[in-house]
Write a protein that holds these residues in place. Sequence first.
Motif, PDB file in Angstrom:
ATOM      1  N   UNK A  61       0.832  -1.206   0.000  1.00  0.00           N
ATOM      2  CA  UNK A  61       0.000   0.000   0.000  1.00  0.00           C
ATOM      3  C   UNK A  61       0.870   1.262   0.000  1.00  0.00           C
ATOM      4  N   UNK A  62       1.979   1.202   0.735  1.00  0.00           N
ATOM      5  CA  UNK A  62       2.852   2.383   0.808  1.00  0.00           C
ATOM      6  C   UNK A  62       3.527   2.659  -0.532  1.00  0.00           C
ATOM      7  N   UNK A  63       3.673   1.608  -1.365  1.00  0.00           N
ATOM      8  CA  UNK A  63       4.367   1.747  -2.654  1.00  0.00           C
ATOM      9  C   UNK A  63       3.397   1.916  -3.819  1.00  0.00           C
ATOM     10  N   UNK A  64       2.150   2.163  -3.539  1.00  0.00           N
ATOM     11  CA  UNK A  64       1.138   2.120  -4.591  1.00  0.00           C
ATOM     12  C   UNK A  64       1.391   3.143  -5.706  1.00  0.00           C
ATOM     13  N   UNK A  65       1.964   4.292  -5.348  1.00  0.00           N
ATOM     14  CA  UNK A  65       2.152   5.330  -6.360  1.00  0.00           C
ATOM     15  C   UNK A  65       3.350   5.047  -7.266  1.00  0.00           C
ATOM     16  N   UNK A  66       4.142   4.029  -6.947  1.00  0.00           N
ATOM     17  CA  UNK A  66       5.264   3.688  -7.834  1.00  0.00           C
ATOM     18  C   UNK A  66       4.829   2.711  -8.930  1.00  0.00           C
ATOM     19  N   UNK A  67       3.594   2.243  -8.882  1.00  0.00           N
ATOM     20  CA  UNK A  67       3.015   1.420  -9.947  1.00  0.00           C
ATOM     21  C   UNK A  67       2.154   2.336 -10.811  1.00  0.00           C
ATOM     22  N   UNK A  68       2.569   2.629 -12.057  1.00  0.00           N
ATOM     23  CA  UNK A  68       1.828   3.628 -12.855  1.00  0.00           C
ATOM     24  C   UNK A  68       0.329   3.338 -12.963  1.00  0.00           C
ATOM     25  N   UNK A  69      -0.052   2.079 -13.159  1.00  0.00           N
ATOM     26  CA  UNK A  69      -1.480   1.771 -13.294  1.00  0.00           C
ATOM     27  C   UNK A  69      -2.252   2.070 -12.011  1.00  0.00           C
ATOM     28  N   UNK A  70      -1.676   1.633 -10.905  1.00  0.00           N
ATOM     29  CA  UNK A  70      -2.346   1.888  -9.623  1.00  0.00           C
ATOM     30  C   UNK A  70      -2.352   3.385  -9.313  1.00  0.00           C
ATOM     31  N   UNK A  71      -1.255   4.063  -9.622  1.00  0.00           N
ATOM     32  CA  UNK A  71      -1.181   5.505  -9.359  1.00  0.00           C
ATOM     33  C   UNK A  71      -2.262   6.239 -10.153  1.00  0.00           C
ATOM     34  N   UNK A  72      -2.470   5.805 -11.388  1.00  0.00           N
ATOM     35  CA  UNK A  72      -3.524   6.423 -12.204  1.00  0.00           C
ATOM     36  C   UNK A  72      -4.887   6.204 -11.558  1.00  0.00           C
ATOM     37  N   UNK A  73      -5.130   4.960 -11.121  1.00  0.00           N
ATOM     38  CA  UNK A  73      -6.431   4.667 -10.493  1.00  0.00           C
ATOM     39  C   UNK A  73      -6.619   5.481  -9.212  1.00  0.00           C
ATOM     40  N   UNK A  74      -5.558   5.613  -8.423  1.00  0.00           N
ATOM     41  CA  UNK A  74      -5.669   6.388  -7.183  1.00  0.00           C
ATOM     42  C   UNK A  74      -6.055   7.827  -7.499  1.00  0.00           C
TER      43      UNK A  74
END
Lengths: 126, 126, 126, 126
Positions: A61-74
């Motif tokens: 969860x802490x690294x979620x913004x380093x995954x481009x797809x997840x960062x986009x969804x967030x």
Amino acid sequence: MSERETEPADPTLESLRRRLTEFAAARSWEPFHTPKNLAAALTVEAGELLEIFQWLTPEQAAAVMSEPDLAYRVRDEVADVLAYLLQFCTAVGVDPLTALAAKIERNELRFPAPGAGKRPGAGAGG
Amino acid sequence: MSERETEPADPTLESLRRRLTEFAAARSWEPFHTPKNLAAALTVEAGELLEIFQWLTPEQAAAVMSEPDLAYRVRDEVADVLAYLLQFCTAVGVDPLTALAAKIERNELRFPAPGAGKRPGAGAGG
Amino acid sequence: MSERETEPADPTLESLRRRLTEFAAARSWEPFHTPKNLAAALTVEAGELLEIFQWLTPEQAAAVMSEPDLAYRVRDEVADVLAYLLQFCTAVGVDPLTALAAKIERNELRFPAPGAGKRPGAGAGG
Amino acid sequence: MSERETEPADPTLESLRRRLTEFAAARSWEPFHTPKNLAAALTVEAGELLEIFQWLTPEQAAAVMSEPDLAYRVRDEVADVLAYLLQFCTAVGVDPLTALAAKIERNELRFPAPGAGKRPGAGAGG
């Protein structure tokens, strides 16, 4: 002049709130934008934001913004939550910034910061 | 100098976001403020806002702000939703205003306004 | 004869569903029990269950039933979620057990168990 | 023998609960199925059920099961909510039927049915 150009470089909450109102009006969506429907939509979108995290470990969860797809969804779900919150506020005539400032005041009384009394001027918001 | 006096008369989203960060830091609440916990708390608070409306008829829902007790609860829950949304954004490093502006751009392409092409210059949603 | 005595020692989902229907009818609550209102109430109650856990560490969450107050709240919110789910199902005419059995069938195709092909006859999930 | 054949024609809540437990075990999903994660997933799925109804008028909502696509989604989300509720109950060791029966008892005291006192034996659950 495109819609894009009418938006200032640094949007404010109020400019975005107005833009959402105009967006809904141009599409004749106001009849759907009752306080009850918007509160439901806000809850649904908050759930979609939570869905991104539901099975993640704290580390993931802490690294979620380093995954481009997840960062986009967030970012997309943050936008949806904020959009429905602003449209809800328009529907009921509440200023969200004033409401939040008042709540912080109440919380400062309800949850005094440790040492706040001993160190005047050095408290939570100070 | 009290916390109250440090807050400008017209708070901005950014000033409130910072104030919430300081508030949590002064109480050592940061370890609890993980993205996952904050997304859960945001959903819970959105549900509490929806709870006010769940059994109301459309007419009752439209009049909710004329009942002082309900109006207080609405403002309180709006504040809680916005507070957790801002704290979530702090935790993941997302600017909510930029995210919302980008989403509105995408929605303007996805849901073209009727007649938008015929009336150039009419602005956002106009 | 009290209501209590009419309930069998081992209630079934169907007997509880009927009892909730009679409970609402006796209080003339049916007009409020629209599918939309019940879906909203279900979401609100699920949020109240989540609220119990939102700030807990995994260790604290795992031990929640050893705290009598928290255990009571957990049972109470589980009951509320199940009650609104059953009332929703009544309102839309869905059998929740049939719906879940069908979903499990679909999920068994969608998420094949590792080794399922190698060990025929190993039963559900085998 | 397929998984399908092991399920009785009339599934009970308990048989489905066990089947979900075996399903998760066969896929090594138990580490994810903490009470907190399952309460989050339950809330997310309840929100997905609400999403179907969020913009519908009362008339449209009442007719939702006559639209095959919407009817399918409703059954699917009911199944998801019930699945996570049962898995949550397994994780915390709560019997959902006992919890609901106890809650109905409490609600019968909290919200006496009109005329219940005058017509012994004819009360809400009677």
